[in-house]
Design an enzyme around this catalytic site. Structure first.
Site, short mmCIF file in Angstrom:
data_model
loop_
_atom_site.label_atom_id
_atom_site.label_comp_id
_atom_site.label_asym_id
_atom_site.label_seq_id
_atom_site.Cartn_x
_atom_site.Cartn_y
_atom_site.Cartn_z
N CYS A 130 3.81 -6.54 2.14
CA CYS A 130 2.65 -6.01 2.87
C CYS A 130 3.04 -5.93 4.33
CB CYS A 130 1.42 -6.91 2.68
SG CYS A 130 0.00 -6.37 3.66
N CYS A 147 -2.29 1.06 4.77
CA CYS A 147 -1.31 0.37 3.93
C CYS A 147 0.05 0.63 4.55
CB CYS A 147 -1.37 0.88 2.50
SG CYS A 147 -0.11 0.13 1.41
#
Length: 290
Positions: A77, A225
């Site tokens: 992430c 994202c």
């Protein structure tokens, strides 16, 4: 609520909602049940939860276990890593650190303007590395479409692994005109993706700019994202749509992505702290920092 609480920060990386839980000095970690409970609370809702542990690797400053909102684990992430980097930089005074995840050691730098760069590793493009359930010789565009066969709404996505699987559909119209909320989950769990995938719709506006939206695996629609932005950038460069340095515009903000000549991706963007508290890593019960 358990007496064994741990400090946490609610943060965001250009709108990507992040919880950073300080699990250093402990042998346990945040449970999937706790992650789901925190995600379901409107105040602590997150896209990713970064459980930060001591690292057994002397080359790394810390180790991260990453949870999605549904309690599943994520390999990487980028936005969450920037949040962890900002938090540790303020605590330690360091402007450079190595943060370890399942995807490997992530080189993290805090710049004078407050933005954070993360070296996201080398992308993988072979069909069995993404992975896909069937072989494709050229992953710049694979056979997958949404809508009628003779007039699909979306088709021929580029696929890549940026520590996690991604599919990027290229469009000419504004990305907001596509109902990603309707078909995102179906594509995420399509049989072509045995480990599920992050699904993005991207529009190249010029050789240095991409606009995109993402349905994030295990999360759903998200404001940003980081790994998806990296996937769009390298896939666009592979297709000759852009150069190797682009600004990716997401609903939550902008990320600068550079695909270096040595193969590594560098992602640069902002991270913000919202509030601090303490949480129970077993149940997800929490309280504001007093």
């Amino acid at each position: 609520m358990s007496a064994s609480l741990v400090p946490f920060l609610k943060m965001n990386g250009i709108g990507n909602q992040i919880i950073v839980a300080d699990m250093r000095g402990r042998a346990d970690t945040v449970t999937p049940d706790a992650a789901r409970a925190l995600a379901q609370d409107g105040k602590t809702h997150f896209d990713q939860l970064m459980a930060v542990h001591d690292s057994s690797d002397p080359a790394a400053d810390a180790r991260m276990i990453i949870y999605n909102a549904d309690g599943s684990k994520a390999e990487a992430c980028g936005n969450g890593t920037r949040c962890v980097g900002r938090w540790l930089a303020r605590e330690t005074g360091k402007d450079h650190m190595i943060l370890r995840s399942v995807a490997g050691n992530l080189d993290t730098t805090i710049h004078r303007d407050g933005r954070i760069s993360v070296v996201m590793g080398i992308p993988r493009f072979d069909w069995d590395q993404i992975p896909l359930s069937e072989e494709f010789a050229d992953t710049r565009g694979v056979e997958l479409q949404v809508g009628p066969i003779d007039d699909p709404i979306l088709h021929t996505p580029s696929v890549a692994n940026i520590g996690n699987p991604h599919a990027v559909f290229w469009v000419d119209k504004p990305v907001e005109t596509y109902d990603l909320a309707r078909f995102g989950s179906l594509l995420e769990h399509h049989p072509l993706f045995p480990e599920a995938a992050n699904i993005s719709i991207a529009q190249v506006t010029n050789a240095n700019s991409i606009i995109m939206r993402t349905w994030e695996r295990g999360v759903g629609l998200t404001l940003a994202c980081g790994s998806a932005a990296c996937a769009a950038a390298v896939c666009a460069a592979r297709k000759g749509l852009t150069g190797r340095k682009v600004t990716v515009r997401l609903p939550g903000g902008e990320l600068d992505i550079t695909w270096r000549e040595d193969g590594f991706i560098v992602m640069t963007g902002a991270a913000e702290e919202e509030f601090r508290g303490q949480l129970d890593p077993v149940t997800g019960a929490w309280m504001l920092h007093s």
